[in-house]
Motif scaffolding. Structure first.
Motif, PDB file in Angstrom:
ATOM      1  N   MET B   1       0.828  -1.198   0.000  1.00 28.92           N
ATOM      2  CA  MET B   1       0.000   0.000   0.000  1.00 28.92           C
ATOM      3  C   MET B   1       0.862   1.247   0.000  1.00 28.92           C
ATOM      4  N   GLN B   6       0.368   6.659  -4.746  1.00 24.55           N
ATOM      5  CA  GLN B   6       0.539   7.841  -5.594  1.00 24.55           C
ATOM      6  C   GLN B   6      -0.504   8.848  -5.159  1.00 24.55           C
ATOM      7  N   PHE B   7      -0.060   9.893  -4.549  1.00 26.20           N
ATOM      8  CA  PHE B   7      -1.026  10.866  -4.059  1.00 26.20           C
ATOM      9  C   PHE B   7      -1.494  11.795  -5.166  1.00 26.20           C
ATOM     10  N   GLU B   9      -2.217  15.427  -6.698  1.00 32.05           N
ATOM     11  CA  GLU B   9      -1.435  16.641  -6.507  1.00 32.05           C
ATOM     12  C   GLU B   9      -2.117  17.616  -5.557  1.00 32.05           C
ATOM     13  N   PRO B 206     -10.989   0.062   5.832  1.00 26.67           N
ATOM     14  CA  PRO B 206      -9.834   0.309   4.958  1.00 26.67           C
ATOM     15  C   PRO B 206      -8.887   1.375   5.514  1.00 26.67           C
ATOM     16  N   TYR B 208      -6.566   4.754   4.972  1.00 34.76           N
ATOM     17  CA  TYR B 208      -6.481   5.949   4.131  1.00 34.76           C
ATOM     18  C   TYR B 208      -5.118   6.597   4.362  1.00 34.76           C
ATOM     19  N   LEU B 209      -4.356   6.734   3.294  1.00 31.27           N
ATOM     20  CA  LEU B 209      -3.029   7.335   3.402  1.00 31.27           C
ATOM     21  C   LEU B 209      -3.132   8.828   3.134  1.00 31.27           C
ATOM     22  N   LEU B 210      -2.450   9.608   3.968  1.00 27.76           N
ATOM     23  CA  LEU B 210      -2.477  11.056   3.789  1.00 27.76           C
ATOM     24  C   LEU B 210      -1.097  11.545   3.384  1.00 27.76           C
TER      25      LEU B 210
END
Lengths: 489, 489
Positions: B1, B6-7, B9, B206, B208-210
């Protein structure tokens, strides 16, 4: 899971009889309520050879009206089936709303078999597990009840059954080499099965193990678990589920309003380019066929943007035996009754073929979103579901080319009016086109969101500036050629 | 993960401002609806050192009325906390219905830290992962919204922040050795974090990536994800979820009707045994304390079966500093507002101590089931949830002894009448006792189901035949002694 399962004891004969009767009646009663509730039920029956998968399904369906269920016996994929992504043949089989589908072994068997015969290495196994998790989660998220059963017997019991069946000429054909191999390598199989079930045992799609030593006891376990699952599914009305964060690599696209639409080509230049590029594409199509690469081309765009004419310039260069154009209108009742991607899963190209979609699954996040044909949770979830869908295609080796055919509002108006005023073109313009036009701004918001969220690196959107249709056609041809060359080199 | 995230922009300043304002207002508006909807929200904020977890929580809570949230900053467990199962201190922190709890790092940090410093081997890690999956699933199944955030920054960014903070005497205290270590071993940490997140990334809970490179951008991502999660949770009314198949080893128990109740002891024999056994238990209690074994004893049984007197014969032998009796009545409002096991998680004994529960969590599948205090899905799910709960205690090393104190209907009637007719005992009999008595048969069905489904090998039920209370007391003492001797030898 399988390794340390402890089954409850088989009840006494009298109790078994009473409970079986009750469970059968329950399932009979449920089928009509299920129909009303519109819940589709997919029952996957996996298990050891000779555990009695087939006869278990046979018993279960005697309680259901034949109009309400289908049974599919999945064997090793045929050569034809291997020409599509492996989930394709399972997706095809998913039931309609309010109906049952029983699968006599399925995707578990395919994967564990692949591991056991060495066809899948660790990395491939992991990818399949990811695919299956997504597949099962998508079904559940979209309101399916997925019941996964594993029919378990001991090594000793299996051996006994194999010997019994083999000793009689009338039944010996029912024993396959696979069954024998399985029994010989029982422990190895057990650990592969166990791992698979651990890997795919999610809270929303859990596994249920059945003790299949005795037939009627197995039937009772299956019936009681199935009816319980149905009961729970019917307690829930429409279900909103968490939206997952995007994990697919995205390519940044400009907003529609930032796209300059002044690009154009002279007639002369157009003619020259068209001939050259079509010749090139023709040649590529042959190589594509020989190299067995499947291709999906998606066209989305404003009404009157010129999708049809653009598609025609592509197909003119293709061998008719090697492509198909799928015009996508609103779904038929039998399509509407299933997962919204079903009608696309069943229209996928096989290897070496090209499928062109004139409108596509992206209707979910445009028209269905704006007209309220699905819930907010549905269309918000769909971006990820479509990225997952395309990931499946991509991993299979499919080239995915997605076009957004772009014009401005004034150009649309001019074309609408021209259609209206040209007798031969009037059929092309409807009341609905005018209604949609009124919602241009809302559509623009939706399209921008779609372009941002579904332009993955493996299936990016390409903008075709189509105020000058000639420019758009040449650009489309160039992109198709470029993408095909990438995989054919 | 985490490895291939890929965040999106960071939006332009103007857009950021508009979206931040909208998201803040949305959260502000949601808090009251959430309260009405009674959904509890647990926000877990994990991430890299210096990623800004604390200040992110600080920003989020400015939008929420102080009555509606609590923040807990979880550090390494204290010596006191280590004397209880590791999930205990997290369970204690779960929010009430309609309120928020923010955790500044939590169970993820504890586990990944354990892996990184070598305290957890592979097997222990797997067990913790199982525990956490069950914990998170139980919360979600019981109507909690669990939002798991991970604050991500790059190695370079982390290094820069550490250097900046260290260079100023006013801020250098904020940098721990752990932060520095992390930066030095960034890749190693990354892969441990990544694996943990993969292992605990379930569809219903789930991750959540910040992207925390910029503070306000991180705040926006968190706000938008959080408000979206709340919106979805509120779309669902009461949720029925799949019932999982039992995977815990069970011990077969007789049905209540099969238990002979003619067992008895003479007064003389009783006196003699009582003295001997209590002396033995006293001695064992000391060894228990020194060996730091925690013990849970559960008493369930019919009204007037003799639970109180039985418990007294146990506690007479115990050092008052080493045990506690918890009489369990109907839950208080603040208990009712949480997961039904919360009031038991917060009453667990620490190592070396004994907790005796006079009635217990099993009320869920008896009184709550029969009086309709919870939904059918709730109590049906509870058997597994309680087995999981006791598994947690068992894995921690807790001795679990569960007694069902059994009498027949006639004996109960005789005791009720005696109570009614004896002035000093009248307080012991209420209208409710008579009402419950009328439901004897329904209770018997529920008790039988409970005994069958929750008598695990690690926490089996013991039947105390209590028509002769003396017999039951001696039997209880013997069982307690036997179980304690098992772990103390």
């Amino acid at each position: 899971m399988l390794k340390d399962v402890q089954f409850p004891e088989r009840p006494e004969e009298e109790e078994l009889k009473i409970r079986l009767k009750a469970a059968r009646e329950k399932l009979q009663a449920q089928q009509l309520r299920l129909k009303e509730h519109k819940t589709p039920v997919l029952v996957l029956v996996e298990g050891w050879g000779t555990a009695g998968k087939g006869s278990l399904i046979g018993e279960l369906i005697t309680n259901i009206d034949p109009r309400f269920f289908k049974v599919a016996s999945m064997t090793v994929p045929t050569e034809e089936e291997k020409r599509k992504p492996f989930l394709c043949r399972y997706f095809e089989k998913i039931p309609e709303a309010g109906k049952f589908a029983f699968l006599d072994s399925g995707w578990m068997d395919e994967i564990t078999e692949g591991v056991l015969n060495g066809e899948l290495n660790e990395k491939q196994y992991q990818m399949k597990i990811d695919s299956i998790r997504r597949f099962e989660r998508q079904l559940t998220d979209n309101g399916y009840l997925v019941m996964k059963f594993f029919c378990h017997i001991s090594k000793k019991e299996q051996k006994k059954r194999i010997e019994e069946l083999c000793s009689d000429i009338d039944t010996s054909w029912r024993i396959s080499d696979k069954d024998k191999w399985q029994n010989k390598h029982y422990e190895k199989c057990l650990s592969v099965f166990d791992r698979y079930m651990e890997d795919t045992n999610s809270p929303s799609d859990p596994w249920y193990l059945l003790d299949c030593k005795s037939k009627r006891w197995a039937e009772l376990q299956a019936l009681e678990t199935l009816t319980q699952g149905i009961e729970i599914a019917m307690q829930n009305a429409r279900l909103a589920v968490p939206l997952l964060q995007n994990t697919f690599p995205l390519k940044k696209l400009p907003k529609l309003s930032e796209i300059p639409l002044n690009k154009e080509l002279t007639d002369e230049k157009y003619k020259e380019e068209l001939d050259r590029l079509q010749a090139q594409l023709k040649e590529l199509h042959n190589r594509l066929y020989r190299k067995k690469v499947p291709v999906v081309i998606v066209y989305e765009g404003w009404d009157a943007a010129g999708k049809g004419g653009n598609i025609k310039r592509i197909t003119q260069a293709l061998d008719p035996r090697g492509f198909e154009v799928h015009p996508i209108a609103s779904p038929e009742p039998h399509e509407k009754a299933r997962h919204y991607l079903w009608r696309f899963w069943t229209r996928l190209p096989k290897t070496g073929h090209i499928a062109i979609f004139d409108r596509s699954w992206y209707g979910r996040v445009m028209v269905e979103r704006l007209e309220g044909f699905c819930s907010e949770n549905d269309w918000k979830r769909a971006y990820n579901e479509m990225n997952e869908f395309e990931k499946e295609l991509h991993d299979f080796g499919t080239v995915i080319i997605k076009f957004w055919v772009q014009i401005d509002k004034d150009t649309q108006l001019a074309r609408f009016e021209e259609r209206q005023n040209t007798p031969g073109k009037q059929w092309k313009i409807t009341e609905e086109d005018w209604r949609n036009r009124e919602k241009w701004d809302a559509y623009e918001v939706a399209v921008n969101e779609m372009l941002q969220k579904t332009s993955t690196t493996y299936a990016p959107w390409h903008i075709l500036e189509s105020v000058d249709k000639k420019y758009a056609r040449i650009k489309a041809l160039k992109i198709v050629i470029e993408e095909l060359e990438k995989v054919l080199k």
